[in-house]
Write a protein that holds these residues in place. Structure first.
Motif, mmCIF file in Angstrom:
data_model
loop_
_atom_site.group_PDB
_atom_site.id
_atom_site.type_symbol
_atom_site.label_atom_id
_atom_site.label_comp_id
_atom_site.label_asym_id
_atom_site.label_seq_id
_atom_site.Cartn_x
_atom_site.Cartn_y
_atom_site.Cartn_z
ATOM 1 N N PHE A 21 60.831 78.442 16.225
ATOM 2 C CA PHE A 21 62.051 79.221 15.991
ATOM 3 C C PHE A 21 61.784 80.575 15.360
ATOM 4 O O PHE A 21 62.649 81.400 15.288
ATOM 5 C CB PHE A 21 63.076 78.435 15.181
ATOM 6 C CG PHE A 21 62.501 77.689 14.031
ATOM 7 C CD1 PHE A 21 61.994 78.366 12.948
ATOM 8 C CD2 PHE A 21 62.465 76.293 14.050
ATOM 9 C CE1 PHE A 21 61.478 77.679 11.884
ATOM 10 C CE2 PHE A 21 61.942 75.614 12.982
ATOM 11 C CZ PHE A 21 61.447 76.299 11.894
ATOM 12 N N HIS A 22 60.579 80.828 14.888
ATOM 13 C CA HIS A 22 60.374 82.197 14.396
ATOM 14 C C HIS A 22 59.931 83.123 15.530
ATOM 15 O O HIS A 22 59.652 84.286 15.335
ATOM 16 C CB HIS A 22 59.364 82.221 13.250
ATOM 17 C CG HIS A 22 58.015 81.698 13.597
ATOM 18 N ND1 HIS A 22 57.656 80.396 13.394
ATOM 19 C CD2 HIS A 22 56.943 82.304 14.158
ATOM 20 C CE1 HIS A 22 56.412 80.222 13.799
ATOM 21 N NE2 HIS A 22 55.955 81.351 14.275
ATOM 22 N N HIS A 27 64.705 82.976 19.195
ATOM 23 C CA HIS A 27 65.723 83.050 18.146
ATOM 24 C C HIS A 27 65.725 84.463 17.575
ATOM 25 O O HIS A 27 64.993 84.748 16.632
ATOM 26 C CB HIS A 27 65.422 82.040 17.037
ATOM 27 C CG HIS A 27 65.443 80.628 17.524
ATOM 28 N ND1 HIS A 27 66.603 79.912 17.607
ATOM 29 C CD2 HIS A 27 64.447 79.834 17.959
ATOM 30 C CE1 HIS A 27 66.327 78.707 18.062
ATOM 31 N NE2 HIS A 27 65.024 78.630 18.290
ATOM 32 N N ALA A 29 67.595 85.826 15.649
ATOM 33 C CA ALA A 29 67.955 85.910 14.233
ATOM 34 C C ALA A 29 66.743 85.766 13.333
ATOM 35 O O ALA A 29 66.781 86.137 12.176
ATOM 36 C CB ALA A 29 68.976 84.829 13.903
ATOM 37 N N HIS A 30 65.666 85.219 13.882
ATOM 38 C CA HIS A 30 64.491 85.005 13.047
ATOM 39 C C HIS A 30 63.511 86.151 13.098
ATOM 40 O O HIS A 30 62.400 86.030 12.621
ATOM 41 C CB HIS A 30 63.763 83.725 13.491
ATOM 42 C CG HIS A 30 64.552 82.511 13.188
ATOM 43 N ND1 HIS A 30 64.588 81.439 14.020
ATOM 44 C CD2 HIS A 30 65.352 82.220 12.144
ATOM 45 C CE1 HIS A 30 65.387 80.520 13.503
ATOM 46 N NE2 HIS A 30 65.862 80.976 12.363
ATOM 47 N N THR A 190 70.785 79.522 11.856
ATOM 48 C CA THR A 190 70.031 80.756 12.092
ATOM 49 C C THR A 190 69.722 81.290 10.709
ATOM 50 O O THR A 190 70.528 81.159 9.786
ATOM 51 C CB THR A 190 70.852 81.806 12.854
ATOM 52 O OG1 THR A 190 72.075 81.992 12.156
ATOM 53 C CG2 THR A 190 71.129 81.374 14.270
ATOM 54 N N HIS A 191 68.564 81.907 10.575
ATOM 55 C CA HIS A 191 68.087 82.215 9.233
ATOM 56 C C HIS A 191 69.041 83.122 8.463
ATOM 57 O O HIS A 191 69.457 82.814 7.340
ATOM 58 C CB HIS A 191 66.698 82.843 9.307
ATOM 59 C CG HIS A 191 66.132 83.109 7.960
ATOM 60 N ND1 HIS A 191 66.163 84.342 7.379
ATOM 61 C CD2 HIS A 191 65.546 82.281 7.066
ATOM 62 C CE1 HIS A 191 65.606 84.274 6.173
ATOM 63 N NE2 HIS A 191 65.225 83.028 5.957
ATOM 64 N N GLU A 193 72.221 83.925 8.943
ATOM 65 C CA GLU A 193 73.549 83.390 8.689
ATOM 66 C C GLU A 193 73.527 82.317 7.598
ATOM 67 O O GLU A 193 74.344 82.310 6.674
ATOM 68 C CB GLU A 193 74.076 82.785 9.990
ATOM 69 C CG GLU A 193 75.564 82.932 10.198
ATOM 70 C CD GLU A 193 75.938 82.386 11.557
ATOM 71 O OE1 GLU A 193 76.448 81.249 11.596
ATOM 72 O OE2 GLU A 193 75.662 83.078 12.562
#
Lengths: 211, 458
Positions: A21-22, A27, A29-30, A190-191, A193
């Motif tokens: 997810f990073h 993603h 957001a990351h 999401t990071h 948020e």
């Protein structure tokens, strides 16, 4: 009776996930976290149980499901707040007890009636009243063992490493500090948020927890 | 883990279960510092040394016993059980208070149990360890003790399950196992506390291993509480069954003085009576020495004294009924048995038992006696001695004169009976001293649950 629980090992998902997810493309957001270790979740620290329970409730209401609280002692309200209600442990103990009882009785029956029938003072071979005390003890022994091993197994203990220990303040979780974690594998996570949301909870500190 | 720990009834006029002003931090630091920080007090070394020396007497006796055989002891026909079995019953009875405090009082939601349960459970475990040694050493060939277990063997035979002695094997080994598990499960969160407080690496690793990665997760707590509650529910009938089965060792035999239906309840009550006496005996000096008056309050002392009084009355009823049955049975052997207890060669033991176990606890009706710790401590000693005398009277006076006068005899414990007994006391205290030094003697996480600040305000 299904264990109403979510897996607590996000790093396993990470391994299965071809796109961690990073990763920017997966993603967006990351994007800020490119090149740093994978994220387990975001942790908020509280001073008292009331704040923790309130924060857990808000997180659940905000739609987060993979949340967990950490406290120095059991807090009944917290289980409800994070949406964790059922455990299969009583069923395991019941099965353990039934197996122990049947095993205890039929062990004696088999030995005294089938394998080595021996006339003792004219008593019937299956002198079941005399078998009851041992049957009872075997029931208790098996049920108690099932309770202890079942609890450890469902809790996945012993577990020497866990990401939450990476937070230096987490040592206080066994003293007087209360923690709430929203895990990174929550579908809604999401990071940015989640970070923003947790800052609104009135925590004394909010920080990332790395795997 | 009291389920409703938070609402101390304001109308309740008794002293609170914890001193006011304690917080999560102060409770944690105070209890864990006994193990981690505080300098080991000089009296600890002195006490440990004395216990350890006495413990050597046990090892010496056992060594001698293995070479010579059980002729070393004073037992013979007709009194073939003597001090070995009476000490077995005495020790296992002491253990029962620990289970009562940790399991039964938990189910009854008695929060005051919280600060004494850990200690009482340790006492249970150590007392059962002493008790377990006696029947094994009494076997004659103790190295064959594993024959008691039903394992497939080349002899092709099995144990005799119709014998109460086999029931005893299962009851005592189950009791020891379940008590150990209950104790260990209770310790897991506190191991985590010690792991996080310990300063030196070896201790962090050791407590860390024992804590098994406990992190206080809400999901873990939920299952933990469930497991603890279920264990308490299982331990409660277990503790009653253990002493019931111990009493069956006697009651199933047809000997006058043993063959009585009142034995199971009367033995269980006696066990709890002796056990609470031992808890008081140990906690009164400990709370003073470690300054734990804020955790183990006068309310605990009062409550334990009251339990002792109540069980003492049940035991007293048992004695009266034994005498009544002997007389009312119309059976000349039963009548002789009770007459022999009161007037025979061991009459002084019988009357000393009545004084210790029926007369002494009556002082506990008086509040001033319950509040005076020195007097309470002395009463506990008297009760412990009384319960030992009770088992002596049951075992010896029943055996030494049974149906046939030509087979009557006398019993005199030998020196080795006493060294074994003193040795087990030494071993018991050795374990206890190690326990208070290396493990938290008060359950830290359960203390947190009963603090006022543990309450979640809605």
């Amino acid at each position: 009776m299904a264990e109403d629980e979510k897996p607590e090992e996000p790093w396993e998902h990470d391994l299965e996930d071809p796109e961690p997810f990073h990763h920017e493309s997966a993603h967006p957001a990351h994007s800020r976290r490119r090149g740093v270790p994978a994220l387990y979740g975001i942790m908020a620290e509280f001073d008292n149980p009331t704040a923790l329970v309130a924060a857990a409730r808000s997180s659940y209401e905000a739609g987060y499901r993979r949340i967990n609280g950490y406290s120095p002692y059991p807090i009944e309200e917290l289980d409800e707040a994070i949406g964790f209600k059922h455990t299969t442990l009583p069923l395991i103990v019941l099965i353990g007890g039934i197996l122990g009882g049947l095993g205890g009785f039929f062990m004696q029956y088999w030995m005294a009636v089938i394998n080595y029938p021996l006339n003792v003072g004219g008593k019937p071979l299956n002198s079941w009243p005399a078998f009851i005390p041992i049957t009872f003890e075997c029931t208790i022994l098996a049920a108690a063992t099932a309770a202890v091993l079942g609890m450890l197994a469902l809790n996945k203990l012993p577990q020497p490493y866990h990401p939450v220990f990476n937070n230096p303040n987490f040592a206080l979780a066994t003293r007087d500090r209360f923690f709430l974690v929203i895990e990174a594998n929550d579908p809604k996570f999401t990071h940015g948020e989640a970070m923003q949301f947790m800052r609104t909870l009135g925590a004394r500190d909010v920080s990332d927890v790395e795997v | 883990m009291a389920d409703e720990p938070h609402n101390l009834d304001p109308q309740h006029t008794t002293t609170p279960v914890v001193a006011p002003g304690l917080t999560f931090a102060s409770v944690t630091d105070k209890i864990s510092s006994i193990v981690l920080k505080r300098k080991t007090p000089i009296w600890w070394f002195a006490g440990f040394a004395i216990s350890f020396i006495l413990f050597q007497l046990l090892l010496l006796t056992i060594t001698q016993l293995l070479f010579v055989g059980i002729g070393l002891w004073g037992i013979n026909i007709p009194v073939a059980w003597g001090m070995d079995i009476l000490n077995f019953v005495w020790w296992i009875g002491i253990g029962h208070a620990g289970t009562l405090i940790s399991a039964i009082l938990l189910l009854l939601r008695q929060q005051w149990r919280t600060s004494i349960n850990r200690f009482a459970e340790a006492m249970t475990l150590f007392a059962v360890a002493q008790a377990g040694m006696y029947p094994i050493m009494h076997l004659g060939r103790p190295w064959l003790a594993y024959w008691l277990f039903p394992y497939p063997n080349t002899m092709g035979i099995w144990p005799q399950f119709r014998s109460p002695l086999m029931w005893d094997v299962f009851a005592v080994s189950t009791y020891a196992t379940v008590s150990a598990m209950f104790w260990f499960v209770g310790l897991i969160p506190d191991f985590a506390t010690l792991r996080d407080r310990a300063k030196s690496k070896p201790w962090q690793i050791l407590y860390g291993l024992l804590a098994m990665g406990w992190r206080g997760s809400a999901r873990h707590w939920h299952r933990y509480e469930m497991a603890y509650l279920l264990l308490a529910g299982l331990a409660t009938p277990l503790v009653l069954s253990v002493h019931t089965i111990v009493s069956f060792d006697f009651a199933v035999g047809v000997l006058p003085g043993w063959h009585a239906t009142i034995f199971p309840p009367y033995f269980v009550a006696g066990a709890i009576y002796a056990g609470f006496a031992m808890v008081l005996l140990l906690t009164i000096p400990l709370r003073k020495l470690y300054g734990l008056q804020g955790f183990i309050t006068m309310r605990h002392m009062h409550n334990m004294a009251k339990v002792m009084l109540a069980t003492g009355l049940i035991v007293g009823y048992g004695y009266v009924m034994e005498a009544f049955f002997g007389w009312y049975s119309g059976n000349r052997f039963e009548r002789f048995m009770i007459w022999n207890r009161m007037h025979g060669p061991y009459a002084e033991y019988y009357w000393a038992l009545i004084v210790c176990n029926i007369v002494t606890p009556q002082f506990l009706w008086i509040k001033r006696v319950r509040s005076n710790l020195l007097v309470l401590w002395l009463i506990s000693i008297v009760v412990s001695i009384g319960m030992w005398l009770e088992r002596f009277v049951i075992v010896v006076t029943s055996l030494h004169r049974d149906f046939l006068p030509s087979s009557w005899g006398q019993y005199q414990p030998s020196m080795w009976d006493w060294t074994m007994f003193i040795g087990t006391i030494g071993f018991f205290f050795t374990l206890l001293f190690l326990f208070i030094r290396f493990l938290p003697m008060i359950s830290i996480f359960e203390m947190r649950t009963i603090l006022p600040e543990a309450e979640v305000e809605e």
